[in-house]
Design a protein around this motif. Sequence first.
Motif, PDB file in Angstrom:
ATOM      1  N   ILE A  17      33.730  32.003  31.201  1.00  0.00           N
ATOM      2  CA  ILE A  17      35.041  32.259  30.612  1.00  0.00           C
ATOM      3  C   ILE A  17      35.980  32.954  31.599  1.00  0.00           C
ATOM      4  N   ALA A  18      35.397  33.793  32.503  1.00  0.00           N
ATOM      5  CA  ALA A  18      36.242  34.526  33.466  1.00  0.00           C
ATOM      6  C   ALA A  18      36.915  33.595  34.473  1.00  0.00           C
ATOM      7  N   ALA A  19      36.557  32.294  34.454  1.00  0.00           N
ATOM      8  CA  ALA A  19      37.171  31.350  35.401  1.00  0.00           C
ATOM      9  C   ALA A  19      38.693  31.321  35.225  1.00  0.00           C
ATOM     10  N   TYR A  20      39.170  31.731  34.031  1.00  0.00           N
ATOM     11  CA  TYR A  20      40.627  31.712  33.848  1.00  0.00           C
ATOM     12  C   TYR A  20      41.324  32.682  34.809  1.00  0.00           C
ATOM     13  N   LYS A  21      40.561  33.691  35.324  1.00  0.00           N
ATOM     14  CA  LYS A  21      41.166  34.659  36.255  1.00  0.00           C
ATOM     15  C   LYS A  21      41.277  34.101  37.685  1.00  0.00           C
ATOM     16  N   SER A  22      40.666  32.935  37.917  1.00  0.00           N
ATOM     17  CA  SER A  22      40.631  32.403  39.291  1.00  0.00           C
ATOM     18  C   SER A  22      42.027  32.088  39.818  1.00  0.00           C
ATOM     19  N   ALA A  23      42.919  31.659  38.921  1.00  0.00           N
ATOM     20  CA  ALA A  23      44.274  31.314  39.375  1.00  0.00           C
ATOM     21  C   ALA A  23      44.949  32.568  39.943  1.00  0.00           C
ATOM     22  N   ASP A  24      44.789  33.688  39.236  1.00  0.00           N
ATOM     23  CA  ASP A  24      45.380  34.940  39.720  1.00  0.00           C
ATOM     24  C   ASP A  24      44.713  35.379  41.021  1.00  0.00           C
ATOM     25  N   LEU A  25      43.392  35.165  41.106  1.00  0.00           N
ATOM     26  CA  LEU A  25      42.658  35.542  42.326  1.00  0.00           C
ATOM     27  C   LEU A  25      43.184  34.755  43.531  1.00  0.00           C
ATOM     28  N   VAL A  26      43.386  33.443  43.325  1.00  0.00           N
ATOM     29  CA  VAL A  26      43.918  32.621  44.431  1.00  0.00           C
ATOM     30  C   VAL A  26      45.272  33.184  44.865  1.00  0.00           C
ATOM     31  N   ARG A  27      46.104  33.523  43.888  1.00  0.00           N
ATOM     32  CA  ARG A  27      47.437  34.064  44.185  1.00  0.00           C
ATOM     33  C   ARG A  27      47.317  35.361  45.004  1.00  0.00           C
ATOM     34  N   ARG A  28      46.410  36.249  44.581  1.00  0.00           N
ATOM     35  CA  ARG A  28      46.249  37.539  45.288  1.00  0.00           C
ATOM     36  C   ARG A  28      45.771  37.319  46.728  1.00  0.00           C
ATOM     37  N   LEU A  29      44.818  36.403  46.891  1.00  0.00           N
ATOM     38  CA  LEU A  29      44.288  36.146  48.235  1.00  0.00           C
ATOM     39  C   LEU A  29      45.393  35.596  49.143  1.00  0.00           C
ATOM     40  N   ARG A  30      46.200  34.689  48.564  1.00  0.00           N
ATOM     41  CA  ARG A  30      47.290  34.107  49.370  1.00  0.00           C
ATOM     42  C   ARG A  30      48.351  35.147  49.692  1.00  0.00           C
ATOM     43  N   GLU A  31      48.657  35.987  48.728  1.00  0.00           N
ATOM     44  CA  GLU A  31      49.646  37.052  48.980  1.00  0.00           C
ATOM     45  C   GLU A  31      49.194  37.969  50.108  1.00  0.00           C
ATOM     46  N   ALA A  32      47.872  38.135  50.214  1.00  0.00           N
ATOM     47  CA  ALA A  32      47.333  39.010  51.279  1.00  0.00           C
ATOM     48  C   ALA A  32      47.273  38.275  52.620  1.00  0.00           C
ATOM     49  N   GLY A  33      47.709  37.020  52.657  1.00  0.00           N
ATOM     50  CA  GLY A  33      47.816  36.305  53.930  1.00  0.00           C
ATOM     51  C   GLY A  33      46.761  35.239  54.156  1.00  0.00           C
ATOM     52  N   ALA A  34      45.845  35.034  53.185  1.00  0.00           N
ATOM     53  CA  ALA A  34      44.755  34.067  53.384  1.00  0.00           C
ATOM     54  C   ALA A  34      45.188  32.636  53.039  1.00  0.00           C
ATOM     55  N   GLU A  35      44.513  31.676  53.676  1.00  0.00           N
ATOM     56  CA  GLU A  35      44.622  30.275  53.264  1.00  0.00           C
ATOM     57  C   GLU A  35      43.414  30.031  52.361  1.00  0.00           C
ATOM     58  N   VAL A  36      43.634  29.436  51.192  1.00  0.00           N
ATOM     59  CA  VAL A  36      42.536  29.336  50.223  1.00  0.00           C
ATOM     60  C   VAL A  36      42.267  27.870  49.858  1.00  0.00           C
ATOM     61  N   ARG A  37      41.013  27.470  49.933  1.00  0.00           N
ATOM     62  CA  ARG A  37      40.585  26.152  49.411  1.00  0.00           C
ATOM     63  C   ARG A  37      39.619  26.436  48.274  1.00  0.00           C
ATOM     64  N   VAL A  38      39.782  25.679  47.183  1.00  0.00           N
ATOM     65  CA  VAL A  38      38.961  25.946  45.999  1.00  0.00           C
ATOM     66  C   VAL A  38      37.919  24.845  45.816  1.00  0.00           C
ATOM     67  N   VAL A  39      36.708  25.253  45.496  1.00  0.00           N
ATOM     68  CA  VAL A  39      35.639  24.318  45.119  1.00  0.00           C
ATOM     69  C   VAL A  39      35.216  24.677  43.696  1.00  0.00           C
ATOM     70  N   MET A  40      35.240  23.699  42.791  1.00  0.00           N
ATOM     71  CA  MET A  40      34.854  23.973  41.391  1.00  0.00           C
ATOM     72  C   MET A  40      33.564  23.249  41.058  1.00  0.00           C
ATOM     73  N   THR A  41      32.730  23.909  40.228  1.00  0.00           N
ATOM     74  CA  THR A  41      31.585  23.179  39.685  1.00  0.00           C
ATOM     75  C   THR A  41      32.095  22.400  38.466  1.00  0.00           C
ATOM     76  N   ASP A  42      31.279  21.444  37.982  1.00  0.00           N
ATOM     77  CA  ASP A  42      31.701  20.669  36.797  1.00  0.00           C
ATOM     78  C   ASP A  42      31.976  21.601  35.626  1.00  0.00           C
ATOM     79  N   ALA A  43      31.073  22.595  35.431  1.00  0.00           N
ATOM     80  CA  ALA A  43      31.226  23.494  34.281  1.00  0.00           C
ATOM     81  C   ALA A  43      32.521  24.295  34.358  1.00  0.00           C
ATOM     82  N   ALA A  44      32.964  24.623  35.575  1.00  0.00           N
ATOM     83  CA  ALA A  44      34.190  25.425  35.721  1.00  0.00           C
ATOM     84  C   ALA A  44      35.400  24.685  35.152  1.00  0.00           C
ATOM     85  N   THR A  45      35.350  23.349  35.244  1.00  0.00           N
ATOM     86  CA  THR A  45      36.511  22.569  34.780  1.00  0.00           C
ATOM     87  C   THR A  45      36.645  22.603  33.255  1.00  0.00           C
ATOM     88  N   GLU A  46      35.603  23.097  32.564  1.00  0.00           N
ATOM     89  CA  GLU A  46      35.694  23.264  31.111  1.00  0.00           C
ATOM     90  C   GLU A  46      36.556  24.492  30.772  1.00  0.00           C
TER      91      GLU A  46
END
Length: 411
Positions: A17-46
């Motif tokens: 269920i905490a996967a919903y926080k991933s969007a904010d996490l990506v945003r925070r990482l990018r704001e800190a200067g990182a380039e981010v690529r995401v890999v999802m498992t099948d279950a995460a897409t639920e």
Amino acid sequence: MGSLVNKRILLGVTGGIAAYKSADLVRRLREAGAEVRVVMTDAATEFITELTLQAVSGYPVHRHLLDPEAEAGMSHIELARWADAILVAPATADFLARLVQGRGDDLLATLCLATSAPMAVAPAMNQQMWRHPATQQNVDSLRHRGVQIFGPGEGSQACGDVGPGRLLEPAELAQLTAGLFQTGVLDGVTVMVTAGPTWEAIDPVRGLTNKSSGKMGYAIATAAAEGGARVILISGPVSLTPPDRVETVPVVSAQDMFDAVHARIDQIDLYIGVAAVADYRPVSVAPHKLKKTADSMNLELVRNPDILASVAALPSAPFTVGFAAETNDLEMAARHKLEAKRIDLVCANLVGGDEGGFGADENRLLLVDREGTTELPLAAKSRLARDLIHHISRKFHAKNRTQDTRRAHRR
Ligand code: PMT
């Protein structure tokens, strides 16, 4: 605190269920200067859509191991090589168990096997699942292997329970991820790095130079700073942004570089010469732009000082590392430089080919010293620089220990 500027973070998202926080996490990482690529498992897409994470990361999400289209673009091995660090957040109990087993049955698990980058997991699950001895054993064994465990936090859970198992907040996760790059291997050491090309003026607008972009040297200066060193970077003319927490001294010619190095060399414990220094300069610089009058012209050149050799020859020389840019016979040329310049280590790279060397984002190195050779395989210059700094720090500390022991015996 560490920095995420220019870091490549591969974020693995697994199905909780905490996967919903991933969007904010990506945003925070990018704001800190990182380039981010995401890999999802099948279950995460639920729990969160691929489209959301694509939109916030700015890149298509990677999902399948056996996807011909994805493999034709960035294959799973390239993706594993691309990452400066892997963060799996949220990491479910199932994923932790699969990681412990070394499974390669989906893209994310395979990437974790195929990388040599630092790795962290941020567990998120029901408190009972977290407390279960099986999960605790898995976490212990991951910790033992060097995987960093971020959290979990405590509090009320989506299922109604209260206890440990909450995903840490995205801001905290971003901060902890930056800390992955702080190695401390060069704590208390002062390092000087030279980088980029030199420019040997012919007249006010023309000069002799080479194709060095400064990428390799700047990456090494950054990795040394992450290792805890105080870093002085003597840089020829390049178009790169000076690295964070590094004292950058811009220079133009080989003589300028020589002067800038020797003005500070008394403060230095470790010298790394990455610059592509011009071996020769014009005997004189024309005061005005040369006119095109004759059909041919001769340019008389004179030898520049060898900065690396001059540093190694000092009575109390720092630990001295040189580079060797060669088009063939890498090891032989490196051994020759090691002895001719009387330095501690040579990092040899092939230049002029299809991969690595001048201007490229990736490189491979053959490290040569009096004890043998070590290969650092093709990788992003940032990754390669971190591996190189680890190697150099081991050699540097070993030499200092030997010298301390000898001094103690003489007393
Ligand atoms: O900058 P990039 O585009 O990322 O490319 C990286 C690189 C290819 C420039 C780098 O990896 C590299 O190989 N740097 C050394 C290039 C070079 O000049 O090599 P060399 O074999 O000519 O010199 C050997 C060593 O002596 C080098 O450490 C060099 O800094 C040093 N030197 C050379 C001549 C001189 N007059 N003074 C020196 O200190």
